[in-house]
Motif scaffolding. Structure first.
Motif, PDB file in Angstrom:
ATOM      1  N   PHE A   1      42.015 -45.941  93.696  1.00 10.26           N
ATOM      2  CA  PHE A   1      40.946 -45.767  93.249  1.00 10.26           C
ATOM      3  C   PHE A   1      41.596 -44.834  91.709  1.00 10.26           C
ATOM      4  CE2 PHE A   1      39.327 -45.547  97.674  1.00 10.26           C
ATOM      5  CZ  PHE A   1      38.070 -46.318  97.271  1.00 10.26           C
ATOM      6  N   GLU A   2      42.466 -44.110  91.761  1.00  5.75           N
ATOM      7  CA  GLU A   2      42.860 -43.369  90.331  1.00  5.75           C
ATOM      8  C   GLU A   2      43.261 -44.203  89.432  1.00  5.75           C
ATOM      9  OE1 GLU A   2      45.778 -40.347  91.701  1.00  5.75           O
ATOM     10  OE2 GLU A   2      44.180 -39.202  92.671  1.00  5.75           O
ATOM     11  N   LEU A   3      43.806 -45.222  89.767  1.00  6.26           N
ATOM     12  CA  LEU A   3      44.394 -46.360  88.774  1.00  6.26           C
ATOM     13  C   LEU A   3      43.285 -47.170  88.127  1.00  6.26           C
ATOM     14  CD1 LEU A   3      47.510 -47.966  90.343  1.00  6.26           C
ATOM     15  CD2 LEU A   3      47.521 -46.581  88.347  1.00  6.26           C
ATOM     16  N   LEU A   4      42.324 -47.649  88.750  1.00  6.57           N
ATOM     17  CA  LEU A   4      41.262 -48.435  88.199  1.00  6.57           C
ATOM     18  C   LEU A   4      39.949 -47.879  88.035  1.00  6.57           C
ATOM     19  CD1 LEU A   4      42.296 -51.506  90.604  1.00  6.57           C
ATOM     20  CD2 LEU A   4      43.011 -51.063  88.450  1.00  6.57           C
ATOM     21  N   PHE A   5      39.679 -46.783  88.374  1.00  6.95           N
ATOM     22  CA  PHE A   5      38.446 -46.056  88.107  1.00  6.95           C
ATOM     23  C   PHE A   5      38.595 -44.869  87.079  1.00  6.95           C
ATOM     24  CE2 PHE A   5      37.841 -48.345  91.980  1.00  6.95           C
ATOM     25  CZ  PHE A   5      36.681 -48.968  92.117  1.00  6.95           C
ATOM     26  N   ARG A   6      37.534 -44.344  86.792  1.00  8.97           N
ATOM     27  CA  ARG A   6      37.110 -42.806  86.168  1.00  8.97           C
ATOM     28  C   ARG A   6      36.123 -42.380  86.668  1.00  8.97           C
ATOM     29  NH1 ARG A   6      41.545 -43.779  85.469  1.00  8.97           N
ATOM     30  NH2 ARG A   6      43.147 -43.626  83.716  1.00  8.97           N
ATOM     31  N   PRO A   7      35.977 -40.958  87.008  1.00  6.21           N
ATOM     32  CA  PRO A   7      35.068 -40.196  87.647  1.00  6.21           C
ATOM     33  C   PRO A   7      33.973 -40.118  86.452  1.00  6.21           C
ATOM     34  CG  PRO A   7      36.996 -39.348  88.446  1.00  6.21           C
ATOM     35  CD  PRO A   7      37.353 -40.210  87.013  1.00  6.21           C
ATOM     36  N   VAL A   8      32.710 -40.474  86.775  1.00 10.88           N
ATOM     37  CA  VAL A   8      31.480 -40.099  85.694  1.00 10.88           C
ATOM     38  C   VAL A   8      30.534 -39.292  86.126  1.00 10.88           C
ATOM     39  CG1 VAL A   8      30.142 -41.187  83.970  1.00 10.88           C
ATOM     40  CG2 VAL A   8      32.137 -42.270  84.612  1.00 10.88           C
ATOM     41  N   LEU A   9      30.448 -38.225  85.898  1.00  6.29           N
ATOM     42  CA  LEU A   9      29.347 -37.151  85.796  1.00  6.29           C
ATOM     43  C   LEU A   9      28.228 -37.689  85.433  1.00  6.29           C
ATOM     44  CD1 LEU A   9      27.955 -34.789  87.703  1.00  6.29           C
ATOM     45  CD2 LEU A   9      29.180 -33.520  85.607  1.00  6.29           C
ATOM     46  N   ILE A  10      27.001 -38.049  85.969  1.00  5.52           N
ATOM     47  CA  ILE A  10      25.730 -38.564  85.435  1.00  5.52           C
ATOM     48  C   ILE A  10      24.585 -37.632  85.716  1.00  5.52           C
ATOM     49  CG2 ILE A  10      24.307 -40.497  85.013  1.00  5.52           C
ATOM     50  CD1 ILE A  10      26.361 -42.094  86.025  1.00  5.52           C
ATOM     51  N   GLU A  11      23.926 -36.752  84.770  1.00  5.44           N
ATOM     52  CA  GLU A  11      23.060 -36.107  85.136  1.00  5.44           C
ATOM     53  C   GLU A  11      21.622 -36.422  84.505  1.00  5.44           C
ATOM     54  OE1 GLU A  11      25.205 -31.949  86.026  1.00  5.44           O
ATOM     55  OE2 GLU A  11      25.675 -32.592  84.020  1.00  5.44           O
ATOM     56  N   ASP A  12      20.622 -35.808  84.996  1.00  6.35           N
ATOM     57  CA  ASP A  12      19.456 -35.921  84.093  1.00  6.35           C
ATOM     58  C   ASP A  12      18.456 -34.871  84.208  1.00  6.35           C
ATOM     59  OD1 ASP A  12      18.617 -35.818  86.722  1.00  6.35           O
ATOM     60  OD2 ASP A  12      17.660 -37.670  87.304  1.00  6.35           O
ATOM     61  N   GLY A  13      19.106 -33.688  84.354  1.00  6.24           N
ATOM     62  CA  GLY A  13      18.471 -32.563  84.256  1.00  6.24           C
ATOM     63  C   GLY A  13      17.914 -31.988  85.689  1.00  6.24           C
ATOM     64  N   ALA A  14      17.758 -32.772  86.774  1.00  4.06           N
ATOM     65  CA  ALA A  14      17.590 -32.306  88.142  1.00  4.06           C
ATOM     66  C   ALA A  14      18.765 -31.997  88.838  1.00  4.06           C
ATOM     67  CB  ALA A  14      16.686 -33.529  88.652  1.00  4.06           C
ATOM     68  N   PRO A  15      18.510 -30.813  89.534  1.00  7.22           N
ATOM     69  CA  PRO A  15      19.763 -30.497  90.429  1.00  7.22           C
ATOM     70  C   PRO A  15      20.001 -31.565  91.406  1.00  7.22           C
ATOM     71  CG  PRO A  15      17.620 -29.201  91.116  1.00  7.22           C
ATOM     72  CD  PRO A  15      17.376 -30.083  89.989  1.00  7.22           C
ATOM     73  N   GLY A  16      21.538 -31.414  91.885  1.00  6.83           N
ATOM     74  CA  GLY A  16      21.678 -32.474  92.980  1.00  6.83           C
ATOM     75  C   GLY A  16      21.123 -32.102  94.277  1.00  6.83           C
ATOM     76  N   LEU A  17      20.716 -33.014  94.829  1.00  2.43           N
ATOM     77  CA  LEU A  17      20.138 -32.754  96.279  1.00  2.43           C
ATOM     78  C   LEU A  17      20.575 -33.839  97.131  1.00  2.43           C
ATOM     79  CD1 LEU A  17      18.101 -31.449  97.984  1.00  2.43           C
ATOM     80  CD2 LEU A  17      16.391 -33.178  97.126  1.00  2.43           C
ATOM     81  N   PHE A  18      21.003 -33.629  98.496  1.00  2.00           N
ATOM     82  CA  PHE A  18      21.402 -34.365  99.523  1.00  2.00           C
ATOM     83  C   PHE A  18      20.853 -34.427 100.635  1.00  2.00           C
ATOM     84  CE2 PHE A  18      25.325 -33.883  96.862  1.00  2.00           C
ATOM     85  CZ  PHE A  18      25.657 -35.099  96.573  1.00  2.00           C
ATOM     86  N   THR A  19      20.143 -35.465 101.077  1.00  2.07           N
ATOM     87  CA  THR A  19      19.394 -35.573 102.303  1.00  2.07           C
ATOM     88  C   THR A  19      20.273 -36.615 103.277  1.00  2.07           C
ATOM     89  OG1 THR A  19      17.878 -36.931 101.437  1.00  2.07           O
ATOM     90  CG2 THR A  19      17.108 -34.801 101.589  1.00  2.07           C
ATOM     91  N   GLY A  20      19.639 -36.802 104.548  1.00  4.21           N
ATOM     92  CA  GLY A  20      20.442 -37.765 105.380  1.00  4.21           C
ATOM     93  C   GLY A  20      19.308 -38.682 106.028  1.00  4.21           C
ATOM     94  N   TYR A  21      19.848 -39.891 106.368  1.00  3.10           N
ATOM     95  CA  TYR A  21      18.980 -40.710 107.196  1.00  3.10           C
ATOM     96  C   TYR A  21      19.755 -41.234 108.240  1.00  3.10           C
ATOM     97  CZ  TYR A  21      20.878 -44.754 104.641  1.00  3.10           C
ATOM     98  OH  TYR A  21      21.677 -45.904 103.870  1.00  3.10           O
ATOM     99  N   PHE A  22      19.135 -41.967 109.008  1.00  7.44           N
ATOM    100  CA  PHE A  22      19.686 -42.771 110.267  1.00  7.44           C
ATOM    101  C   PHE A  22      19.045 -43.655 110.930  1.00  7.44           C
ATOM    102  CE2 PHE A  22      16.296 -40.623 112.483  1.00  7.44           C
ATOM    103  CZ  PHE A  22      16.291 -41.203 113.696  1.00  7.44           C
ATOM    104  N   GLU A  23      19.690 -44.731 111.669  1.00 10.09           N
ATOM    105  CA  GLU A  23      18.907 -45.608 112.377  1.00 10.09           C
ATOM    106  C   GLU A  23      18.692 -45.522 113.583  1.00 10.09           C
ATOM    107  OE1 GLU A  23      20.023 -50.542 113.153  1.00 10.09           O
ATOM    108  OE2 GLU A  23      21.579 -48.924 113.730  1.00 10.09           O
ATOM    109  N   PRO A  24      17.182 -45.524 113.845  1.00  9.46           N
ATOM    110  CA  PRO A  24      16.937 -45.195 115.350  1.00  9.46           C
ATOM    111  C   PRO A  24      17.147 -46.107 116.388  1.00  9.46           C
ATOM    112  CG  PRO A  24      14.836 -45.343 113.355  1.00  9.46           C
ATOM    113  CD  PRO A  24      15.855 -45.721 112.857  1.00  9.46           C
ATOM    114  N   GLU A  25      17.387 -45.423 117.301  1.00 10.75           N
ATOM    115  CA  GLU A  25      17.675 -46.414 118.711  1.00 10.75           C
ATOM    116  C   GLU A  25      16.759 -46.090 119.582  1.00 10.75           C
ATOM    117  OE1 GLU A  25      21.819 -47.806 120.251  1.00 10.75           O
ATOM    118  OE2 GLU A  25      21.268 -45.942 121.149  1.00 10.75           O
ATOM    119  N   LEU A  26      15.976 -46.940 120.381  1.00 13.87           N
ATOM    120  CA  LEU A  26      14.850 -46.939 121.455  1.00 13.87           C
ATOM    121  C   LEU A  26      15.208 -47.360 122.447  1.00 13.87           C
ATOM    122  CD1 LEU A  26      13.425 -46.298 118.574  1.00 13.87           C
ATOM    123  CD2 LEU A  26      11.324 -47.213 119.701  1.00 13.87           C
TER     124      LEU A  26
END
Length: 345
Positions: free
Chosen positions: A78-103
């Motif tokens: 990862f360190e040799l072939l990539f560069r970290p890019v911070l992309i921002e659009d003015g909105a704060p970061g927000l993380f939510t979660g999702y899952f696969e239901p099992e019935l």
């Protein structure tokens, strides 16, 4: 937390706040600026990257995919072939979660398994708008036609499976059937959470998937009527492309991986790209994930949905997640620098 339901609530909250997007900015940062980078399991991330990297069309991504197994140390890859890019659009970061239901379900009905998952009937496929949920559930229009995929034991979970659009049915012998979205009756989705708020049963901040489920179960007469407030009805299909024991298919039509796959907005983050997640909150997370999915309410440069896996435990964990933080996309080196405005080069 059911993904579509939770995403809709988040979108509603953003709209209510009157948030507006500003101009997108991009900045290359160093790997040393990624908090916790050195402590992550980079090999686990590389294996998930390999699940989808063969689908890239662009030559630079194809070259990286070909090199993904040639560099012995995953962190160096990862360190040799990539560069970290911070992309921002003015909105704060927000993380939510999702899952696969099992019935819990069965291939045949009995006293426990009484609620069918249906394939889409031919006449519904031909119609722009077909019967309502109430008409499908309370008449004989679907019966005796061999359209049932399985029968489950909980109509409330079945309703939320329709909102999700995909899931897994656990059979009595321990095997599974994976089902995916097979079509709908053409009626617009009407939120039962919003309806409970409109009736004054709950205020908006109290509503969640679990709260709704509990209310429906406590109200054996009014509960089913609440579910039928939503005229939309989803039909299913059996998903045989991958084993039911593997992860569900994401937007790249490949299996996604628990706690290593993330849904993003492809307007900002290329599908298949590695993404460094710095999530704050009660259970901070610092982890390299792969952008392998999307979501209708996952909009913005710093908006992401983390896949928690399959089943109730994953659902409970996903339902608790609504945290701030930041997301950094790893891009091929030349691509990363080519995206920057000339003023910062």
């Amino acid at each position: 937390m059911i993904r579509a339901f939770g995403a809709a609530l988040t979108a509603f909250a953003v709209m209510a706040a009157g948030g507006a997007m500003s101009e997108t900015t991009m900045k290359i940062i160093s790997f040393d600026e990624l908090e916790g980078w050195a402590q992550d399991d980079h090999e686990a991330a590389r294996q998930v990257f390999l699940n989808t990297c063969m689908d890239f069309d662009a030559p630079d991504w194809q070259t990286i995919c070909a090199a993904a197994t040639g560099i012995k140390d995953a962190r160096n890859f990862f360190e040799l072939l990539f560069r970290p890019v911070l992309i921002e659009d003015g909105a704060p970061g927000l993380f939510t979660g999702y899952f696969e239901p099992e019935l819990d379900g069965s291939r045949a009905p009995d006293g426990r398994y009484r609620f069918p998952l249906y394939r889409m009937p031919p006449e519904a496929r031909k119609a722009t708008t077909w019967l309502t949920r109430r008409e499908i559930e309370t008449t004989d229009v679907m019966r005796g036609r061999g359209l049932e995929i399985a029968w489950v034991d909980d109509p409330v979970e079945l309703f939320f499976l329709q909102i999700q659009g995909s899931g897994r049915i656990r059979l009595p012998d321990g095997s599974h059937i994976r089902v995916g979205y097979g079509g709908a009756n053409g009626h617009p989705y009407r939120s039962i959470g919003v309806e409970l708020v409109r009736r004054g049963v709950y205020s908006a901040h109290q509503v969640s998937a679990q709260v709704i489920k509990n209310w429906v179960r406590r109200n054996p007469e009014d509960g089913p009527e609440l579910l039928r407030h939503n005229d939309s009805y989803v039909f299913f299909r059996v998903v045989n492309r991958v084993s039911p024991e593997e992860g569900p298919l994401g937007a790249m039509n490949r299996s996604i991986t628990e706690m290593r796959s993330v849904a993003v907005d492809p307007e900002f983050t290329p599908l298949g790209a590695p993404v460094w997640v710095e999530k704050d909150g009660e259970n901070p997370l610092r982890r390299l994930m792969i952008a392998q999915d999307t979501g209708s309410a996952i909009k913005g440069a710093q908006r992401a949905d983390i896949f928690f896996g399959t089943g109730d435990k994953a659902g409970r964990a996903a339902g608790k997640l609504k945290d701030e933080g930041r997301m950094i996309v790893l891009l091929p080196i030349q691509r990363a620098y080519a995206m920057l405005p000339e003023s910062v080069l």
